[in-house]
Scaffold this motif. Structure first.
Motif, short mmCIF file in Angstrom:
data_model
loop_
_atom_site.label_atom_id
_atom_site.label_comp_id
_atom_site.label_asym_id
_atom_site.label_seq_id
_atom_site.Cartn_x
_atom_site.Cartn_y
_atom_site.Cartn_z
N ARG A 120 35.20 48.30 37.27
CA ARG A 120 35.30 48.03 35.84
C ARG A 120 36.45 48.83 35.24
O ARG A 120 37.24 48.34 34.44
CB ARG A 120 33.99 48.41 35.14
CG ARG A 120 33.54 47.38 34.13
CD ARG A 120 32.24 47.79 33.47
NE ARG A 120 31.26 48.36 34.35
CZ ARG A 120 30.52 49.43 34.07
NH1 ARG A 120 30.65 50.03 32.92
NH2 ARG A 120 29.65 49.90 34.94
N VAL A 122 39.19 50.11 36.72
CA VAL A 122 40.51 49.64 37.13
C VAL A 122 40.84 48.31 36.45
O VAL A 122 41.96 48.10 35.98
CB VAL A 122 40.59 49.50 38.66
CG1 VAL A 122 41.91 48.91 39.09
CG2 VAL A 122 40.40 50.84 39.34
N ILE A 125 42.03 48.60 32.98
CA ILE A 125 43.39 49.09 32.83
C ILE A 125 44.39 48.00 33.18
O ILE A 125 45.40 47.82 32.49
CB ILE A 125 43.62 50.32 33.73
CG1 ILE A 125 42.65 51.43 33.33
CG2 ILE A 125 45.05 50.82 33.62
CD1 ILE A 125 42.68 52.60 34.27
N THR A 126 44.13 47.27 34.29
CA THR A 126 45.11 46.25 34.67
C THR A 126 44.99 45.00 33.82
O THR A 126 45.96 44.29 33.62
CB THR A 126 44.92 45.83 36.13
OG1 THR A 126 43.64 45.21 36.26
CG2 THR A 126 44.98 47.00 37.07
N SER A 128 43.51 42.46 34.85
CA SER A 128 43.24 41.36 35.77
C SER A 128 42.29 41.87 36.85
O SER A 128 42.05 43.07 36.97
CB SER A 128 44.53 40.85 36.40
OG SER A 128 45.12 41.87 37.16
N SER A 129 41.79 40.96 37.66
CA SER A 129 40.80 41.38 38.65
C SER A 129 41.51 42.03 39.84
O SER A 129 42.70 41.79 40.09
CB SER A 129 39.97 40.18 39.11
OG SER A 129 40.80 39.31 39.84
N VAL A 130 40.78 42.86 40.56
CA VAL A 130 41.34 43.54 41.72
C VAL A 130 40.47 43.23 42.93
O VAL A 130 39.30 42.88 42.80
CB VAL A 130 41.41 45.07 41.53
CG1 VAL A 130 42.41 45.43 40.48
CG2 VAL A 130 40.06 45.62 41.18
N SER A 131 41.08 43.37 44.11
CA SER A 131 40.35 43.02 45.32
C SER A 131 39.38 44.14 45.67
O SER A 131 39.45 45.26 45.17
CB SER A 131 41.32 42.80 46.47
OG SER A 131 41.85 44.04 46.88
#
Lengths: 195, 124
Positions: A120, A122, A125-126, A128-131
């Motif tokens: 949540r 990360v 901050i980005t 977008s979704s992360v792997s």
């Protein structure tokens, strides 16, 4: 989720060696830890190594392939032996722990940041979704980071003649020391050398 | 000279959360209190660490994650965070680098083992 501490018994022997991998000063290649289990799966790792060494082998020797294979086999054997030694030593060490030490060791191995919260954070901050691998990597290095601070703070505490529990002043001094060693990332203050 | 003036400023940011008066970072709900307590005990602190110390550590960890995320977004593929970027950023720090490699390798092995297990079940 895959909790490394809950893997099946036959994996536990290999897993014990990972604990020593986090101790300071051990600079062994990470791939060495997984050697015992990787018998059938050694090809990807070896292929990668062969790809890197190929250039120097082919320009120096008539039979580069054979020479490379021998070198790799020797290195693999050495790594396996070092690995087994390490696992044995860890087993001897852990078997001689007192109950309090066992408790602490269990907490050291089992404690982890919740993957959901890190994900949540990360993603917030980005935007977008992360792997999943990113979350795994990020929680892992955050734990190492927390460990570095606590260890430094314990050093400070001992040096100042205090006892644990750690107080905020120890933490702050630890942060100050780590900052001077550039172990704490800081992009807010850019020191411009020539202006 | 400039650095000496900077340091107290940064430290105030870090520890103000525990004083009762809310700073920016103190207002946020505590995300990792329970886990951090266990972690601090595991790393050598007392079995019951002080709440203020846990708070300071949480703020530091969140700041670390934030910095790493921002850096990772600025390299490689812009605007995204990928594992390769994290590994690149960590390359100079031997402990963290080894740890990330270990974790990712173990994850791959676990995935393969699970897949082989599922296929074995499916076959029989």
């Amino acid at each position: 989720m895959a909790d490394p501490d809950r893997v099946k018994p036959e994996d536990r022997v290999e897993h014990k060696s990972l604990g020593s991998g986090s101790t300071p000063g051990s600079g062994e290649p990470a791939a060495g830890h997984s050697r015992p289990k990787e018998e059938g799966k050694a090809r990807p790792g070896d292929a990668a190594a062969a790809g890197e060494e190929d250039e120097e082998g082919s320009s120096l020797h008539p039979s580069p392939a054979k020479k490379l294979k021998l070198e790799q086999d020797k290195k693999k054997e050495k790594r396996q032996k070092v690995d087994e030694d390490e696992i044995q030593k860890m087993q001897v060490l852990v078997s001689s722990f007192s109950e309090e030490q066992l408790n602490r060791y269990e907490m050291y191995r089992r404690s982890a940041f919740p993957k959901a919260a890190i994900k949540r954070l990360v993603q917030s901050i980005t935007g977008s979704s992360v792997s999943q691998n990113v979350v795994i990597a990020m929680s892992g290095i955050s734990k190492v980071f927390a460990g570095e601070i606590v260890e430094e703070a314990l050093d400070v505490c001992e040096k100042w003649g205090d006892t644990p529990p750690l107080q905020p002043k120890h933490m702050r001094e630890a942060v100050r020391r780590l900052k001077s060693r550039e172990q704490i990332p800081n992009t807010k203050h850019k020191h411009i050398l020539f202006h | 000279m400039a650095e000496e003036e900077e340091d107290p400023g940064f430290d105030e940011d870090l520890d103000d959360g525990g004083n009762g008066v809310d700073s920016g970072q103190g207002k946020r709900k505590r995300l990792f209190s329970k886990e951090l307590r266990c972690m601090m005990y595991g790393f050598g602190d007392d079995q019951n660490p002080y709440t203020e110390s846990v708070d300071i550590l949480e703020d530091l960890v969140i700041e670390f994650v934030t910095e790493m995320t921002h850096k990772a977004m600025s390299i490689g593929r812009q605007g995204r965070v990928q594992v390769e970027d994290i590994v690149f950023l960590i390359r100079k720090d031997p402990r963290k680098f080894a740890r990330v490699k270990d974790l990712l390798t173990m994850n791959e092995e676990l995935k393969k083992a699970r897949k082989a297990f599922d296929e074995a079940n499916y076959g029989s």
